[in-house]
Design an enzyme around this catalytic site. Structure first.
Site, short mmCIF file in Angstrom:
data_model
loop_
_atom_site.label_atom_id
_atom_site.label_comp_id
_atom_site.label_asym_id
_atom_site.label_seq_id
_atom_site.Cartn_x
_atom_site.Cartn_y
_atom_site.Cartn_z
N GLU A 124 0.81 -1.23 0.00
CA GLU A 124 0.00 0.00 0.00
C GLU A 124 0.85 1.28 0.00
O GLU A 124 0.36 2.37 0.25
CB GLU A 124 -0.91 0.04 1.23
CG GLU A 124 -2.26 -0.60 1.23
CD GLU A 124 -2.54 -1.89 0.49
OE1 GLU A 124 -1.65 -2.78 0.44
OE2 GLU A 124 -3.63 -2.02 -0.04
N TYR A 134 3.44 1.99 2.03
CA TYR A 134 4.01 2.38 3.33
C TYR A 134 5.52 2.13 3.34
O TYR A 134 6.10 1.70 2.34
CB TYR A 134 3.30 1.62 4.46
CG TYR A 134 1.85 2.06 4.64
CD1 TYR A 134 1.54 3.38 4.97
CD2 TYR A 134 0.80 1.17 4.47
CE1 TYR A 134 0.22 3.79 5.12
CE2 TYR A 134 -0.53 1.58 4.62
CZ TYR A 134 -0.81 2.89 4.95
OH TYR A 134 -2.11 3.31 5.10
N ARG A 189 2.49 -8.79 4.34
CA ARG A 189 1.58 -8.28 3.31
C ARG A 189 2.41 -7.69 2.18
O ARG A 189 3.10 -6.68 2.34
CB ARG A 189 0.63 -7.24 3.91
CG ARG A 189 -0.39 -6.76 2.92
CD ARG A 189 -1.76 -6.64 3.53
NE ARG A 189 -2.64 -5.93 2.61
CZ ARG A 189 -3.61 -5.13 2.99
NH1 ARG A 189 -3.83 -4.95 4.28
NH2 ARG A 189 -4.37 -4.53 2.13
N HIS A 235 -1.33 3.81 -1.86
CA HIS A 235 -2.42 4.77 -1.62
C HIS A 235 -2.36 5.96 -2.57
O HIS A 235 -3.38 6.59 -2.82
CB HIS A 235 -2.38 5.26 -0.17
CG HIS A 235 -2.88 4.23 0.80
ND1 HIS A 235 -3.96 3.42 0.55
CD2 HIS A 235 -2.43 3.85 2.02
CE1 HIS A 235 -4.16 2.61 1.57
NE2 HIS A 235 -3.24 2.84 2.47
N CYS A 243 -21.57 -6.08 2.56
CA CYS A 243 -20.82 -4.83 2.42
C CYS A 243 -20.97 -4.34 0.99
O CYS A 243 -20.67 -5.07 0.05
CB CYS A 243 -19.34 -5.06 2.73
SG CYS A 243 -18.28 -3.73 2.14
N GLN A 289 -18.44 4.72 3.05
CA GLN A 289 -18.99 5.92 3.68
C GLN A 289 -18.88 5.96 5.20
O GLN A 289 -18.58 7.00 5.76
CB GLN A 289 -20.47 6.06 3.29
CG GLN A 289 -20.67 6.75 1.97
CD GLN A 289 -22.15 6.88 1.63
OE1 GLN A 289 -22.67 6.16 0.80
NE2 GLN A 289 -22.82 7.78 2.29
N CYS A 345 -20.42 1.20 9.96
CA CYS A 345 -20.80 0.63 8.68
C CYS A 345 -22.16 1.16 8.26
O CYS A 345 -23.08 1.22 9.08
CB CYS A 345 -20.84 -0.90 8.80
SG CYS A 345 -21.47 -1.67 7.30
N GLN A 366 -35.48 5.17 -2.46
CA GLN A 366 -34.35 5.74 -3.21
C GLN A 366 -33.30 4.68 -3.58
O GLN A 366 -32.53 4.86 -4.52
CB GLN A 366 -33.67 6.84 -2.40
CG GLN A 366 -34.54 8.01 -2.03
CD GLN A 366 -34.82 8.94 -3.20
OE1 GLN A 366 -33.90 9.37 -3.88
NE2 GLN A 366 -36.07 9.22 -3.45
N ALA A 390 -28.33 7.06 2.85
CA ALA A 390 -28.69 5.78 3.48
C ALA A 390 -27.96 5.59 4.81
O ALA A 390 -28.52 5.01 5.75
CB ALA A 390 -28.37 4.65 2.51
#
Ligand code: NAP
Ligand code: SF4
Length: 679
Positions: free
Chosen positions: A165, A167, A215, A253, A335, A340, A354, A412, A665
């Site tokens: 990512e 880092y 990772r 990122h 998910c 958001q 969540c 909606q 939502a």
């Protein structure tokens, strides 16, 4: 459906994982909150009770320089280790394993004391890092090792070394960020030294039994990132240095390519993991946009990985594994990859939660205990707020009747699901509909409730939602002026030349719908639609992703099929259109519209609509946008006409009916949950 691959155990040298899904790293900001570790313990414990065998924590820095933000949690002292014990004990009591992720942010840290292999500023940070001296590099490695040792003393079963990512470890690996000329830079073997030494020395310190996940950045997606050969060579060396498992990281990122947002087709990147899996003998974990058991099973069955890592799906549903195992996939709260309430809130310094499950990371505060006085409740309106309230309240034992004026539940959400890249909303609708059925909520569809229908109920919940705001403009009555609901519900088709009034979330959504209209006719079931191979091909072509990794970093020239339409997206505000969109996804929407040649104008004053088009004034200049259609996306107004007609009983207003402005939502479901908790 059964999932034979998903539920086959995996035997590691000293451990046995009961299934092939691990809960991946996700920082919740509880790590830094008051009583945060106590709350985190409950958060993780519930995931283990839901079937998770192995958890990886959110990133914990090995020292202050490596922190992402000034107050980020560290694992650098005995006191730090002591704080974590409540977490490891809770997970172990529930029968799970837990590894702590060690994350050194390097030049991505959001504070002035950051360090990196070379003093090169990241495009996403305002701070210039200090280049590490050789002595300081040795100290960083020692701090990684100390963090692992302290994690072990805190009861962790292992650590994950965050090497992807973009880092610090990633920054050492490529010339883009490492321009050193000593033994830590230059040749590939020098650039790898930092990563390998960390793994080798941690293994030496913690012994053979401790799980050590590395990772690995398998596709950097930034210029001058690693080549496939380099990734594979590093994987082999990390294995030789003592790693137990290899996890997949996709994209730095700072990469301008979406990797986890909703428009990324499910399981897009698993074939990248497969390339590495073929080269090593330790188990390999894949990740990114795997959110349902069918997708996970398919990835495993195709031999792309040994394990699946999911983070956000366990925020959405702590019982994901239990439900998959017990043939209740249709009840998984999926998910929808919106970011958001999780990443966007974390980046804004708030606690993660969540959108579809407001209890996530709030397990000690939001609970739905059985009601001591079950009531007869009427819910008027079957959109996100109404459905969510009905589910939570019915779970508490209340008897619910849900009235919906349309033939279909969803409100909606039925419009949102039509937006390209938002097909996951089908899953949300599927979840609510199935839950309402299981909970025996009485549905009255196609029924516009009147006051007299509500007399028999103890209390009434008004969730009647919103209507699109009409704008007062000379010529507004022209048939060419339509609302976004008319367009998205299929009542009108997009014309060849269009002006959209209002560049909020819905204005952007409508612009995307128009741009990709040919492709916007999504299938009735989200599941089939979201994982098709053709979609992956189209997505990777659009963003210039080479999944075969023949090109360095997995980048290739993007190929965008431009729409054959003229489209304006307009707003009255003078700031840049899209300035108010979410941090983690707004840039993607802006980039997509730019790719399509959408003309975005700010500081626009609308004057009239005529046969010639839309008359505007911008920077004191009058002009006519020669468009055949004007789509109004100017926000909404609450629909509350029923409220005043209800007498002699408590009435609660939630969702868009409560407040139309800036309501979505996330807010609607949370408000519904909080009301259901106390009613
Ligand atoms: P919104 O975000 O409030 O945007 C409506 C836009 O219309 C405003 O930005 C405003 O811009 C303009 N407007 C308002 N009154 C107007 C008037 N009388 N005449 C002309 N223009 C006017 O509302 P929305 O786009 O309808 O979205 C509704 C909610 O859903 C929001 O909370 C939004 O965040 C959410 N949503 C979120 C996403 C997402 O991806 N996260 C997607 C869709 C919707 P100016 O005043 O500058 O012209
Ligand atoms: Fe998934 Fe959205 Fe929930 Fe985050 S907020 S876990 S992306 S549904």
């Amino acid at each position: 459906m059964s999932y034979p691959h998903l539920f086959s155990p995996l035997v590691l040298p000293h451990w046995r994982l009961k299934n092939r899904v691990i809960m991946g790293s996700m920082h919740t900001n509880l790590e830094e909150a008051e009583n945060g570790f106590f709350k985190l313990a409950q958060f993780y414990k519930e995931r283990v009770e839901g079937g998770v065998g192995l958890i990886v924590t959110g990133g914990i820095a090995p020292n202050a320089a490596g922190a992402l933000a000034p107050k980020q949690a560290l694992m650098a002292s005995r006191v730090d280790a002591q704080n974590h014990k409540v977490v490891t004990q809770a997970v172990h009591q529930a029968g799970g394993l837990i590894c702590m992720q060690i994350l050194h942010a390097g030049r991505y840290g959001y504070h002035p004391k950051i360090v990196a292999p070379s003093a090169i500023q990241a495009p996403i940070s305002p701070f210039l890092p200090e280049a590490l001296t050789c002595e300081a590099i040795e100290q960083q490695i020692a701090d990684y090792v100390k963090a692992a040792e302290l994690a072990q003393s805190a009861g962790y079963d292992g650590v994950e070394v965050m090497g992807s990512e973009g880092y610090l470890i990633n920054q050492f690996l490529v010339a883009r960020t490492n321009q050193r000329t000593d033994e830590w830079g230059g040749s590939f073997s020098n650039r790898c030294r930092f990563a390998i030494e960390i793994v080798r020395r941690i293994r030496k310190r913690v012994g053979a039994q401790f799980i050590l996940i590395y990772r690995l950045s398998m596709l950097d997606l930034v210029e001058d990132g690693s080549s496939l050969e380099e990734v594979i060579e590093l994987a082999k060396q990390i294995e030789a240095a003592g790693a137990t498992l290899l996890n997949t990281g996709i994209g730095w990122h700072e990469a301008r390519v979406p990797t986890i947002a909703a428009m990324v087709p499910r399981a897009t990147f698993t074939q990248v993991t497969k390339q590495v899996k073929q080269a090593v003998s330790i188990p390999v974990i894949t990740s990114n946009r795997i959110n349902m058991p069918d997708t996970a099973e398919q990835v495993l069955a195709e031999g792309n990985a040994d394990l699946i890592s999911m983070a956000r799906p366990f925020l959405a549903d702590s019982d994901w594994i239990k439900k998959a195992k017990h043939h209740q996939t249709h009840l998984i709260n999926t998910c929808i990859a919106c970011n958001q309430a999780c990443l966007d809130q974390v980046f804004a310094g708030q606690l993660a939660s969540c959108l579809v499950n407001p209890r996530a990371a709030h397990e000690t505060e939001i609970n739905f205990y059985p009601s001591k006085t079950p009531k007869k409740l009427a819910v008027v309106g079957g959109g996100a707020a109404g459905m969510a309230f009905a589910v939570y309240a019915a779970e508490r034992g209340h008897k619910i009747t849900l009235f919906e004026a349309q033939a279909e539940l969803g409100g909606q959400l039925n419009l949102a699901k039509k937006i390209p890249g938002k097909a996951e909303f089908y899953e949300m609708l599927r979840y609510f509909k199935n839950k309402l059925q299981v909970l025996r909520v009485q549905l009255k569809l196609n029924y516009k409730a009147q006051a007299q229908d509500l007399t028999e109920f103890d209390e009434v919940i008004i969730a009647t939602g919103v209507i699109p705001r009409q704008i007062d403009l000379p010529g507004g009555e022209y048939p060419k002026v339509v609302s976004y609901t008319e367009l998205l519900s299929g009542q009108v088709e997009p014309a060849q030349s269009i002006a959209i009034i209002g560049a909020g979330g819905i204005g952007f959504d409508v612009a995307e719908y128009v741009c990709r209209y040919q492709n916007a006719q999504v299938a009735p079931s989200g599941t089939d639609e979201v994982k098709s191979g053709a979609e992956i091909e189209e997505f990777t072509a659009q963003w210039g992703i080479d999944l075969t990794h023949q090109q360095r970093a997995g980048l290739k020239p993007a190929k965008v099929e431009k729409m054959a339409k003229t489209l304006y997206l307009l707003q009255r505000k003078t700031d840049k259109p899209g300035a108010g969109l979410a941090k983690t996804t707004g840039w993607i929407h802006k980039a997509e519209l730019k790719q399509q040649g959408v003309k975005m104008l700010s500081g626009v004053e609308y004057q009239a609509v005529s046969d010639q088009g839309l008359h505007i004034v911008q920077e004191k200049q009058e002009s006519i946008l020669a468009v055949e259609q004007v789509i109004v996306c100017a926000g909404q107004e609450s629909l509350t006409e029923l409220v005043d007609q209800i007498q002699n009983k408590p009435v609660h207003i939630i969702g868009g009916a409560f407040k139309a402005a800036q309501l979505d939502a996330k807010t609607a479901i949370k408000q519904a949950a909080l009301l259901a908790r106390r009613i």
